[in-house]
Design an enzyme around this catalytic site. Sequence first.
Site, PDB file in Angstrom:
ATOM      1  N   CYS A  25      48.354  19.361  10.207  1.00  0.00           N
ATOM      2  CA  CYS A  25      47.563  19.764  11.378  1.00  0.00           C
ATOM      3  C   CYS A  25      47.343  18.564  12.295  1.00  0.00           C
ATOM      4  CB  CYS A  25      46.218  20.362  10.960  1.00  0.00           C
ATOM      5  SG  CYS A  25      45.108  19.167  10.238  1.00  0.00           S
ATOM      6  N   CYS A  28      45.908  15.356  10.899  1.00  0.00           N
ATOM      7  CA  CYS A  28      46.837  14.445  10.198  1.00  0.00           C
ATOM      8  C   CYS A  28      47.398  13.427  11.190  1.00  0.00           C
ATOM      9  CB  CYS A  28      48.001  15.225   9.594  1.00  0.00           C
ATOM     10  SG  CYS A  28      47.513  16.486   8.433  1.00  0.00           S
ATOM     11  N   ASP A 445      65.036  13.384  50.363  1.00  0.00           N
ATOM     12  CA  ASP A 445      65.928  12.450  51.050  1.00  0.00           C
ATOM     13  C   ASP A 445      66.981  13.310  51.752  1.00  0.00           C
ATOM     14  OD1 ASP A 445      67.386  10.004  51.605  1.00  0.00           O
ATOM     15  OD2 ASP A 445      68.786  10.692  50.070  1.00  0.00           O
ATOM     16  N   ASP A 643      68.665  10.696  45.586  1.00  0.00           N
ATOM     17  CA  ASP A 643      69.855  10.462  44.764  1.00  0.00           C
ATOM     18  C   ASP A 643      70.345   9.024  44.758  1.00  0.00           C
ATOM     19  OD1 ASP A 643      70.732  10.397  47.417  1.00  0.00           O
ATOM     20  OD2 ASP A 643      72.734  11.102  46.870  1.00  0.00           O
ATOM     21  N   ASP A 647      66.364   5.243  46.958  1.00  0.00           N
ATOM     22  CA  ASP A 647      65.299   6.226  46.722  1.00  0.00           C
ATOM     23  C   ASP A 647      64.450   5.862  45.507  1.00  0.00           C
ATOM     24  OD1 ASP A 647      66.146   7.922  48.826  1.00  0.00           O
ATOM     25  OD2 ASP A 647      67.702   8.759  47.547  1.00  0.00           O
TER      26      ASP A 647
END
Length: 757
Positions: A25, A28, A445, A643, A647
């Site tokens: 759980c 733990c 962009d 890309d 950027d």
Amino acid sequence: MSKNKVITENNKIVEKELSVIGMTCASCANAITKEINKLDGIKTVKVNFATEKAVVSYDPNITRLSKIKKAIEEAGYKPLEADSKDSVDFEKERREKEIKTLGRKFIVSAVFSIPLLYISMGHILGLKLPGIINPEINPFNFALIQLLLVIPIAIAGYKFYTIGFRNLFKLSPNMDSLIAIGTSAAIIYGIFGTVQIYFGNTKYANDLYFETAGVIVTLILLGKYLESVTKGRTSEAIKKLMGLQPKTALVFQDGKEIEIPVDEVEVGDIVIVKPGEKIPVDGTIIEGHTSIDESMLTGESIPVEKNVGDKVIGGSINKNGSIKFKATKVGKDTALAQIIKLVEEAQGSKAPIAKMADIISGYFVPIVITIAIVAAIAWYLTGAGQIFALTIFISVLVIACPCALGLATPTAIMVGTGKGAEYGVLIKGGEPLETTHKINTIVFDKTGTITEGKPKVTDIYTTGKYSKDEILIIAASAEKGSEHPLGEAIVKAAEEKKLALKKVDKFMAIPGHGIEVIIDNMDIYLGNLKLMKDKNIEISLNEEASKLADEGKTPMFIAIDGKLEGIIAVADTVKPSSSNAIKRLHKMGIKVAMITGDNKRTAEAIAKQVGIDIVLAEVLPQDKANEVKKLQKDGSVVAMVGDGINDAPALAQADVGIAIGSGTDVAMESADIVLMKSDLEDVVTAIQLSKATIRNIKQNLFWAFGYNTAGIPIAAGLLHVFGGPLLSPMIAAAAMSFSSVSVLLNALRLKNFKPKN
């Protein structure tokens, strides 16, 4: 700040991922985190109960991996290195073995629980028992047979006791502690009752409680079994990706073809792939042409045509031609390995919403034990009797196990990020997955994101003396020797039309203006308006030139022997998906901005074409991040989609950075989300997936919190105070198991996610 957190910048920080066996759980996970954090030199610890992984960043000069493993062992769990070569197969085997073991344990406990339940409760329901174990004739035998039947059940669930009591004595009780205390109390009381019967006190025959302990352990083993099966299904995305990796490769060595394990392929090796086979590693084609199915990696269903010089991705399928390629990336560097790593890291990460559940579950178990003790004592003191008080004590402990709480968030993140990978949307963790649903402004962009990033010939106008194809032949012949991108676009347009080019007798570049060439004794100028003015050439196509400029296109004027004969327009064309993606974002109430270094006129023409709200033109690469910052200052939650290398700072600055998969490695490293198909419609998919996942997490947390909040008072006897029924510990155990399984099943509903148009 504790001393173990003080780490100097000069020290090298190492990050290790370990599989942790034995977690049951969220408590733990908290216990392991606490134990590792006691060590010196630890920077960060992330323990994920759902994925059963611990990611530890530490300074190897101060602490060692062996010490971290020892700390996990001291917390009561078993550590294994998760980054070994065979870890995936091992994980799969371990998961299958765990499911089989839990299944066996459940069957054993069920085989003994059914007769135990029949013997203990049958006579109450009017069912007949043989005289030898009938409580009215032989009460001691009746008690003894129940004790003998509960022992194998307790042995089947022995881990609840070993882990539960060990954690209790370490003062970090977990779910197993609750089960261990509750069922042990029932068994010990039953043994006490059996001893009393032996000495003649037969009234205890009606209050033995062995069946309660037996049925609780059986139901919880069933819950654990179902949980383990369902958890296995949440990581199917990783399994699918792993399945893409071929085991062998055919390489060309010493003049012959030899088959070797894919792990042995090295950069520079010549790899041969025949039709229908999988590409083993990343590389560049040096011989042959084919079409390749990259759908499992990019989500793009149409096979991609590949020729000499084109890149191939390991894991994709070669459809119809034999090719030879040079290996460029192998092992952990291949695109597929990187994708698998990204998805694994995302599935193991925590969303901020999960931290709240972690904090609560850390305090939850000790509070529950306290409530169980207080409620039992309170009922006993009111004269309800010891049996009644024991029932309350066991019911509270059993119903309150916080499994559902610990599973609520990680399981939804696992399924959500896996589903994203199926659609070619790689989300790098819980945090971006959660933040994405809050986005209200997206900055795109322009070049390579909204547009193709490759100039194309869009229009050809002539004065009438030459046809459009003749103008294109002359212009392409002139530009054949040029390296200018606009010139390359003209040459490509002629090649696509399969037009035969003419021989150039003289070529001269005029920097910033264009070129001058001689073809078939004709003196030709090709370039911008400045060139035409410098050469005193009259512009007869003014209206057309002006229209092209308004549309954001670049007009290239062509003059032959001192007279303007035509205009060729070149533009970076808009991607087919851009306009629709922006429409869909507007429908979601999201503002769309475009950022570019281009002049305002061109930028506004593109913006008009696709429906952009805000145009940020003539922005220098280094200023892109500042523009994002300005939008954030207005209170906007901003996503940046780009890309290129330029950027990267803006992608990092944005609340969510989204990189186009066809972009640079730097952009993809800086981004939180990578769109493998380079399709802007996938920005919408990412937002929709984020919203669906967060909705699922909230449902899970509501169910988990609501269940515990409602369950504990009922188990503590609240309904009984007002004349209602008392909750049986067996029903409490069934409800607890059901709560965990229901949370997992709800998370699995995300597998049905489909992007909406």
